[in-house]
Design an enzyme around this catalytic site. Sequence first.
Site, mmCIF file in Angstrom:
data_model
loop_
_atom_site.group_PDB
_atom_site.id
_atom_site.type_symbol
_atom_site.label_atom_id
_atom_site.label_comp_id
_atom_site.label_asym_id
_atom_site.label_seq_id
_atom_site.Cartn_x
_atom_site.Cartn_y
_atom_site.Cartn_z
ATOM 1 N N TYR A 1 -9.148 21.743 -54.312
ATOM 2 C CA TYR A 1 -8.841 22.596 -55.447
ATOM 3 C C TYR A 1 -10.147 23.131 -56.004
ATOM 4 O O TYR A 1 -11.178 22.469 -55.946
ATOM 5 C CB TYR A 1 -8.039 21.832 -56.514
ATOM 6 C CG TYR A 1 -7.175 22.759 -57.327
ATOM 7 C CD1 TYR A 1 -6.138 23.471 -56.713
ATOM 8 C CD2 TYR A 1 -7.412 22.973 -58.672
ATOM 9 C CE1 TYR A 1 -5.351 24.345 -57.438
ATOM 10 C CE2 TYR A 1 -6.618 23.846 -59.403
ATOM 11 C CZ TYR A 1 -5.587 24.527 -58.786
ATOM 12 O OH TYR A 1 -4.826 25.409 -59.503
ATOM 13 N N TRP B 1 -11.814 23.597 -58.680
ATOM 14 C CA TRP B 1 -12.618 23.164 -59.820
ATOM 15 C C TRP B 1 -13.671 22.119 -59.434
ATOM 16 O O TRP B 1 -14.282 21.509 -60.302
ATOM 17 C CB TRP B 1 -11.715 22.580 -60.908
ATOM 18 C CG TRP B 1 -10.903 23.615 -61.618
ATOM 19 C CD1 TRP B 1 -9.578 23.888 -61.419
ATOM 20 C CD2 TRP B 1 -11.349 24.515 -62.622
ATOM 21 N NE1 TRP B 1 -9.184 24.912 -62.247
ATOM 22 C CE2 TRP B 1 -10.251 25.314 -63.000
ATOM 23 C CE3 TRP B 1 -12.577 24.738 -63.248
ATOM 24 C CZ2 TRP B 1 -10.328 26.303 -63.974
ATOM 25 C CZ3 TRP B 1 -12.670 25.728 -64.216
ATOM 26 C CH2 TRP B 1 -11.550 26.491 -64.570
#
Length: 771
Positions: free
Chosen positions: A111, A113
Amino acid sequence: MTPAPASRRFPSLCHWGAFTATVENGRLVGCTPFPRDPAPSPMLAALPAMVHSPLRITRPAVREGWREGKPRTGHDAFREISWDEALDLVAGELTRVHAAHGPTAVFGGSYGWSSAGRVHHARTLVRRFLALGGGFVDQIANYSFGAAQTLLPHILGTFQPVTGRATDWPSVISNAKLMIAFGGLALKNSQVGSGGVGAHDTETWLRRARAAGVGFVNVSPVNADAPEFLDAEWIPIRPNTDVVLMLGMAHVLLSEGRHDTTFLERYCAGFDRFADYLVGKTDGTAKTPEWAEEICGVPAQKIRELARRAADVPTYMTATWSLQRAHHGEQPYWALITLAAMLGGIGLPGQGFGFGHGSIHGPGLPRLSLPGPEIPPPPNPAKCAIPVARIADMLLDPGGTYEFNGERLTYPDIRLVYWAGGNPFHHHQDLNRLQRAFQKPETVIVHESWWTPTARHADIVLPATTTLERNDVGGTSRDPFVFAMHKAIAPVGEAKNDIDIFAALAERLGYAEAFTQGRDEMAWCRLVYQGIRDGAAKKGIDLPSFQQFWAEGVIELPAPERDYVLMEEFRADPVAHRLGTPSGKIEITSDVVQRFGYDDAPPHPAWLPPAEWLGATEAQRFPLHLLTNQPVRRLHSQTDPGPVSVAGKILGREAIRLAPDDAAARGLRDGDIVRVFNARGACLAGVVIDSGLAANVAVMPTGAWFDPSPSGDGLDVHGNPNVLTPDIGTSRLTQGSSAQSTLVEVEKFVGALPPIRAFDPPSLARDAAPV
């Protein structure tokens, strides 16, 4: 007298701000915010403790019981091994699974982030590594705005308006008189930005807008979703019913002849069919303000006043990403675009619509239009991907079919999960179900810096460096700054950066040259920066050399010469600048979506009751609508064990906010520990009474590290609300996350509080015997 240790300072960047790292005796001791930042994030204070946390993974480790097929509990013991043995194990597992089952048996999880740096961007790296190795099952869309990402191309021909490219604030300030914010404008969310934040200046622009006379309306169940200085009118709407309010407003515009027929005819397709639905010709129900009041709880007269006010003055409307993270979450976005089209302001200065204000740093901030510092991954030979929010479905139902955006697809049979960057045991819904799903793969491999819940559910864990332990280049297309990220400290323990880990694996698997392209870390940094420099040169802008940039630590891109207005070119000439839709226009009704034949995704904006909302039968058992929002003291689950996040907990548990009457009805007071529960599970939380909430609404931040009770009763003892959220798609059209459609009940917890173990490292055998 012992002399004070010499301090060294290094420029760096994280998702919640740029800073200068202060290092003494090889340890990070402080983070000084970027001098140009008017509102630095308090989350920076968490970094020193996190970088040197006892939760750091310092050596490769293997889960005890993996070879025997014992289930992953999240509280398993691990045994540390050498890097050579770990890399041989990983390479061997990849080779075994590819040979026996093919590339679609490998799932590449990540992901975005993971890091503000673009060179060491874990999602890019794991996709490059697995693609070059023969292919894998990828993820498409995201949790943040996945429904909109799939929907908007059907309406506008692109999803770019949802990624943060919105009409500039100077245009809004100079031209708008009213801003209606569906979902609010929470300043806490503007503290973070993927790719980093140079200057937190959203508050500055909002204050300028208020001083210029722009009026604000906060349509949200939460009053605090608009800062006090805006003096915003608060409309406390029932959760998940924003589309109903918009339909009621649209009915007023239509019935009173306040809609812009010229704009609708020239720039839009299918308004006539939507109008038939609006007045009840298609379903027998006129979408009047009185009809809307019964559903959304906003008085009919208020709906009329808001519609008339929006028609009388130049109006800009926004919607947060959270609105589309709900069952049928496509509908408020489609309705907002339709409402803006009826008002006729799309493409005009300071009018129209935007998305993401109140969701992230960047929307509306003036910035030269240049690509961000990205390295695109190579094509995936497997040509297989699933919507990101369908991970548990895929693992639990190999060979099962599902529908997505007009296609009928089949879930692959995943034997190996390779995860680098991100924490699905935070982002995903119904975590008890996800935990069951994680029992299915034969092997789970994770790169991680800390013993997060995802690392604890792995079989092979490879310790990864943090951003302070490597060199990188950070920046984003939403921010005017590009930052050099200097390595400040040596890797903690035996941690390695992801590039070096993948390069070593690629060497064992026979494609090291294809992966590294002959570049070391600094060569990749130069490449990323050169991409920015080349893009600027095409616009006549001469940026400094890499050497100068690296030495100075930051560059600021020049301000744009004129304000950006969303869809301005289309407004000026809809033929020369036709949209990417079949009609070339804004599709208020989509023939393509209609041909899909989905009963949960009609071809125009509509009200479809969610599976869970305050008007559902289920509300008799679980009468509180739980909203799960971005925390103010961390980014998602990042730095949850750090001092900033921990200081906001109540007896170690995450807080839950309740309206005074809802708390009183349950005999609850501030600071009480409660059990929050529904049919999917339960979690513990500490009560905060908040008079700024709509009735029957509860609010919990996401990101408390998942800490399931060893008893297996579905209780998370730490306060992770995603044990409660439903793991269902927004619709067959978009298959996004439906996290915001959650009903719960709350009761005071009685008995001895169970211990929190999320921040205790797992039991580690320190020997290095072969597996």
